[in-house]
Design a protein around this motif. Structure first.
Motif, PDB file in Angstrom:
ATOM      1  N   ALA A  45       0.825  -1.211   0.000  1.00 33.03           N
ATOM      2  CA  ALA A  45       0.000   0.000   0.000  1.00 33.03           C
ATOM      3  C   ALA A  45       0.857   1.258   0.000  1.00 33.03           C
ATOM      4  O   ALA A  45       0.417   2.311  -0.471  1.00 33.03           O
ATOM      5  N   ALA A  46       2.091   1.172   0.492  1.00 38.83           N
ATOM      6  CA  ALA A  46       2.924   2.360   0.709  1.00 38.83           C
ATOM      7  C   ALA A  46       3.332   3.136  -0.553  1.00 38.83           C
ATOM      8  O   ALA A  46       3.333   4.339  -0.487  1.00 38.83           O
ATOM      9  N   PRO A  47       3.734   2.627  -1.641  1.00 36.26           N
ATOM     10  CA  PRO A  47       4.166   1.281  -2.012  1.00 36.26           C
ATOM     11  C   PRO A  47       5.686   1.137  -1.880  1.00 36.26           C
ATOM     12  O   PRO A  47       6.429   1.940  -2.399  1.00 36.26           O
ATOM     13  N   GLY A  48       6.108   0.084  -1.181  1.00 32.87           N
ATOM     14  CA  GLY A  48       7.527  -0.153  -0.988  1.00 32.87           C
ATOM     15  C   GLY A  48       7.946  -1.521  -1.470  1.00 32.87           C
ATOM     16  O   GLY A  48       7.125  -2.311  -1.924  1.00 32.87           O
ATOM     17  N   ARG A  49       9.239  -1.797  -1.334  1.00 32.92           N
ATOM     18  CA  ARG A  49       9.799  -3.096  -1.711  1.00 32.92           C
ATOM     19  C   ARG A  49      10.273  -3.887  -0.508  1.00 32.92           C
ATOM     20  O   ARG A  49      10.729  -5.011  -0.638  1.00 32.92           O
ATOM     21  N   GLY A  50      10.188  -3.278   0.677  1.00 33.21           N
ATOM     22  CA  GLY A  50      10.573  -3.959   1.904  1.00 33.21           C
ATOM     23  C   GLY A  50       9.964  -3.239   3.094  1.00 33.21           C
ATOM     24  O   GLY A  50       9.663  -2.046   3.025  1.00 33.21           O
ATOM     25  N   LEU A  51       9.755  -3.992   4.163  1.00 34.10           N
ATOM     26  CA  LEU A  51       9.209  -3.414   5.386  1.00 34.10           C
ATOM     27  C   LEU A  51       9.648  -4.278   6.561  1.00 34.10           C
ATOM     28  O   LEU A  51       9.560  -5.510   6.506  1.00 34.10           O
ATOM     29  N   ALA A  52      10.110  -3.621   7.616  1.00 31.85           N
ATOM     30  CA  ALA A  52      10.520  -4.325   8.829  1.00 31.85           C
ATOM     31  C   ALA A  52       9.461  -4.141   9.906  1.00 31.85           C
ATOM     32  O   ALA A  52       8.774  -3.109   9.952  1.00 31.85           O
ATOM     33  N   ALA A  53       9.343  -5.134  10.771  1.00 29.80           N
ATOM     34  CA  ALA A  53       8.312  -5.117  11.817  1.00 29.80           C
ATOM     35  C   ALA A  53       8.317  -3.843  12.665  1.00 29.80           C
ATOM     36  O   ALA A  53       7.245  -3.324  12.972  1.00 29.80           O
ATOM     37  N   PRO A  54       9.476  -3.307  13.065  1.00 30.86           N
ATOM     38  CA  PRO A  54       9.422  -2.087  13.879  1.00 30.86           C
ATOM     39  C   PRO A  54       8.775  -0.903  13.152  1.00 30.86           C
ATOM     40  O   PRO A  54       8.284   0.022  13.789  1.00 30.86           O
ATOM     41  N   GLN A  55       8.739  -0.953  11.830  1.00 29.51           N
ATOM     42  CA  GLN A  55       8.122   0.131  11.080  1.00 29.51           C
ATOM     43  C   GLN A  55       6.601   0.176  11.261  1.00 29.51           C
ATOM     44  O   GLN A  55       5.974   1.178  10.933  1.00 29.51           O
ATOM     45  N   ILE A  56       6.045  -0.930  11.775  1.00 33.21           N
ATOM     46  CA  ILE A  56       4.611  -0.918  12.112  1.00 33.21           C
ATOM     47  C   ILE A  56       4.426  -1.092  13.618  1.00 33.21           C
ATOM     48  O   ILE A  56       3.359  -1.448  14.085  1.00 33.21           O
ATOM     49  N   GLY A  57       5.495  -0.854  14.366  1.00 37.47           N
ATOM     50  CA  GLY A  57       5.407  -0.850  15.817  1.00 37.47           C
ATOM     51  C   GLY A  57       5.565  -2.184  16.506  1.00 37.47           C
ATOM     52  O   GLY A  57       5.306  -2.301  17.699  1.00 37.47           O
ATOM     53  N   VAL A  58       6.014  -3.210  15.783  1.00 37.26           N
ATOM     54  CA  VAL A  58       6.221  -4.538  16.361  1.00 37.26           C
ATOM     55  C   VAL A  58       7.729  -4.750  16.492  1.00 37.26           C
ATOM     56  O   VAL A  58       8.445  -4.814  15.485  1.00 37.26           O
ATOM     57  N   LEU A  59       8.210  -4.864  17.720  1.00 37.38           N
ATOM     58  CA  LEU A  59       9.652  -4.939  17.950  1.00 37.38           C
ATOM     59  C   LEU A  59      10.158  -6.374  17.933  1.00 37.38           C
ATOM     60  O   LEU A  59      10.717  -6.892  18.902  1.00 37.38           O
ATOM     61  N   SER A  60       9.977  -7.014  16.774  1.00 36.19           N
ATOM     62  CA  SER A  60      10.413  -8.399  16.532  1.00 36.19           C
ATOM     63  C   SER A  60      11.311  -8.422  15.307  1.00 36.19           C
ATOM     64  O   SER A  60      11.160  -7.618  14.387  1.00 36.19           O
ATOM     65  N   ARG A  61      12.223  -9.398  15.271  1.00 34.72           N
ATOM     66  CA  ARG A  61      13.203  -9.492  14.194  1.00 34.72           C
ATOM     67  C   ARG A  61      12.591 -10.160  12.966  1.00 34.72           C
ATOM     68  O   ARG A  61      12.897 -11.304  12.624  1.00 34.72           O
ATOM     69  N   VAL A  62      11.725  -9.381  12.308  1.00 30.59           N
ATOM     70  CA  VAL A  62      11.009  -9.856  11.122  1.00 30.59           C
ATOM     71  C   VAL A  62      11.040  -8.753  10.074  1.00 30.59           C
ATOM     72  O   VAL A  62      10.823  -7.584  10.398  1.00 30.59           O
ATOM     73  N   PHE A  63      11.316  -9.135   8.823  1.00 29.24           N
ATOM     74  CA  PHE A  63      11.091  -8.203   7.726  1.00 29.24           C
ATOM     75  C   PHE A  63      10.610  -8.964   6.507  1.00 29.24           C
ATOM     76  O   PHE A  63      10.783 -10.184   6.404  1.00 29.24           O
ATOM     77  N   VAL A  64       9.946  -8.220   5.621  1.00 37.23           N
ATOM     78  CA  VAL A  64       9.431  -8.792   4.382  1.00 37.23           C
ATOM     79  C   VAL A  64       9.972  -7.972   3.216  1.00 37.23           C
ATOM     80  O   VAL A  64      10.269  -6.786   3.358  1.00 37.23           O
ATOM     81  N   THR A  65      10.104  -8.630   2.066  1.00 39.98           N
ATOM     82  CA  THR A  65      10.529  -7.936   0.855  1.00 39.98           C
ATOM     83  C   THR A  65       9.746  -8.468  -0.337  1.00 39.98           C
ATOM     84  O   THR A  65       9.225  -9.587  -0.313  1.00 39.98           O
ATOM     85  N   ASP A  66       9.680  -7.646  -1.350  1.00 39.64           N
ATOM     86  CA  ASP A  66       9.244  -8.064  -2.674  1.00 39.64           C
ATOM     87  C   ASP A  66       9.998  -7.168  -3.643  1.00 39.64           C
ATOM     88  O   ASP A  66       9.556  -6.079  -3.993  1.00 39.64           O
ATOM     89  N   VAL A  67      11.165  -7.626  -4.017  1.00 40.33           N
ATOM     90  CA  VAL A  67      12.106  -6.828  -4.790  1.00 40.33           C
ATOM     91  C   VAL A  67      11.586  -6.524  -6.188  1.00 40.33           C
ATOM     92  O   VAL A  67      11.843  -5.452  -6.729  1.00 40.33           O
ATOM     93  N   THR A  68      10.823  -7.435  -6.778  1.00 46.27           N
ATOM     94  CA  THR A  68      10.491  -7.322  -8.201  1.00 46.27           C
ATOM     95  C   THR A  68       9.057  -6.920  -8.514  1.00 46.27           C
ATOM     96  O   THR A  68       8.720  -6.727  -9.670  1.00 46.27           O
ATOM     97  N   TRP A  69       8.191  -6.744  -7.535  1.00 43.61           N
ATOM     98  CA  TRP A  69       6.774  -6.542  -7.836  1.00 43.61           C
ATOM     99  C   TRP A  69       6.478  -5.269  -8.620  1.00 43.61           C
ATOM    100  O   TRP A  69       5.497  -5.210  -9.352  1.00 43.61           O
ATOM    101  N   LYS A  70       7.314  -4.256  -8.512  1.00 44.35           N
ATOM    102  CA  LYS A  70       7.063  -3.008  -9.230  1.00 44.35           C
ATOM    103  C   LYS A  70       7.448  -3.093 -10.701  1.00 44.35           C
ATOM    104  O   LYS A  70       7.019  -2.273 -11.502  1.00 44.35           O
ATOM    105  N   THR A  71       8.274  -4.068 -11.052  1.00 46.91           N
ATOM    106  CA  THR A  71       8.786  -4.168 -12.417  1.00 46.91           C
ATOM    107  C   THR A  71       8.401  -5.455 -13.128  1.00 46.91           C
ATOM    108  O   THR A  71       8.769  -5.647 -14.282  1.00 46.91           O
ATOM    109  N   GLY A  72       7.688  -6.335 -12.468  1.00 44.91           N
ATOM    110  CA  GLY A  72       7.328  -7.607 -13.089  1.00 44.91           C
ATOM    111  C   GLY A  72       6.600  -8.475 -12.086  1.00 44.91           C
ATOM    112  O   GLY A  72       5.932  -7.984 -11.178  1.00 44.91           O
ATOM    113  N   ALA A  73       6.762  -9.770 -12.252  1.00 44.60           N
ATOM    114  CA  ALA A  73       6.125 -10.715 -11.339  1.00 44.60           C
ATOM    115  C   ALA A  73       6.680 -10.506  -9.932  1.00 44.60           C
ATOM    116  O   ALA A  73       7.851 -10.211  -9.746  1.00 44.60           O
ATOM    117  N   GLY A  74       5.835 -10.647  -8.940  1.00 43.74           N
ATOM    118  CA  GLY A  74       6.242 -10.470  -7.556  1.00 43.74           C
ATOM    119  C   GLY A  74       7.110 -11.606  -7.052  1.00 43.74           C
ATOM    120  O   GLY A  74       7.096 -12.710  -7.599  1.00 43.74           O
TER     121      GLY A  74
END
Length: 152
Positions: free
Chosen positions: A40-69
């Protein structure tokens, strides 16, 4: 409803996050919420602390803006090896809107992490994928891309 992305100077963005020890439905739900906020942001990565959750978790989708996710979940990620050669890339951060900074980072990195079931994986990342995983991994230790910014 999508969780809001925290912006500087929220103190959660400078926190060192706790390791994940429980791999359950709540963790899977968290990562789904993170993907929703990231896209929604739209970004290619987001870490849990960025939404206020202080856990060692992050997600990525490097290619979704330019092709298949290529959505990926990284839990308890650690960098095993970095290339000594650096590349300077223009980076932006969803938590620091409207700012882009030049950041020198290793061209390639090898990381180890766990998936949603707690299974360990290791892989080398290069180019934009290397930049993104390093950027998101830094968030787990309260480090922001502006901390590395080179001066003009």
């Amino acid at each position: 409803m999508t969780r809001p992305i925290l912006e500087m100077p929220d103190p959660a963005l400078r926190a060192v996050c706790a390791p994940v020890t429980t791999f359950d439905a709540d963790l899977a739900d968290l990562t789904e919420e993170m993907f929703a906020a990231m896209y929604a942001a739209p970004g290619r990565g987001l870490a849990a602390p960025q939404i206020g959750v202080l856990s060692r978790v992050f997600v990525t989708d490097v290619t979704w803006k330019t092709g298949a996710g290529s959505p990926r979940v990284f839990i308890n990620a650690e960098i095993l090896h970095v290339d000594l050669a650096l590349a300077v890339n223009e980076e932006s951060c969803l938590s620091i809107p409207r700012i882009t900074v030049a950041v020198p980072r290793p061209r390639t990195v090898r990381m180890r992490w766990q998936d949603l079931q707690g299974v360990f994986h290791a892989e080398a990342f290069a180019d934009s994928a290397a930049v993104i995983v390093q950027h998101e991994r830094d968030h787990l230790d309260g480090i922001l891309c502006t901390d590395y910014a080179t001066l003009p």
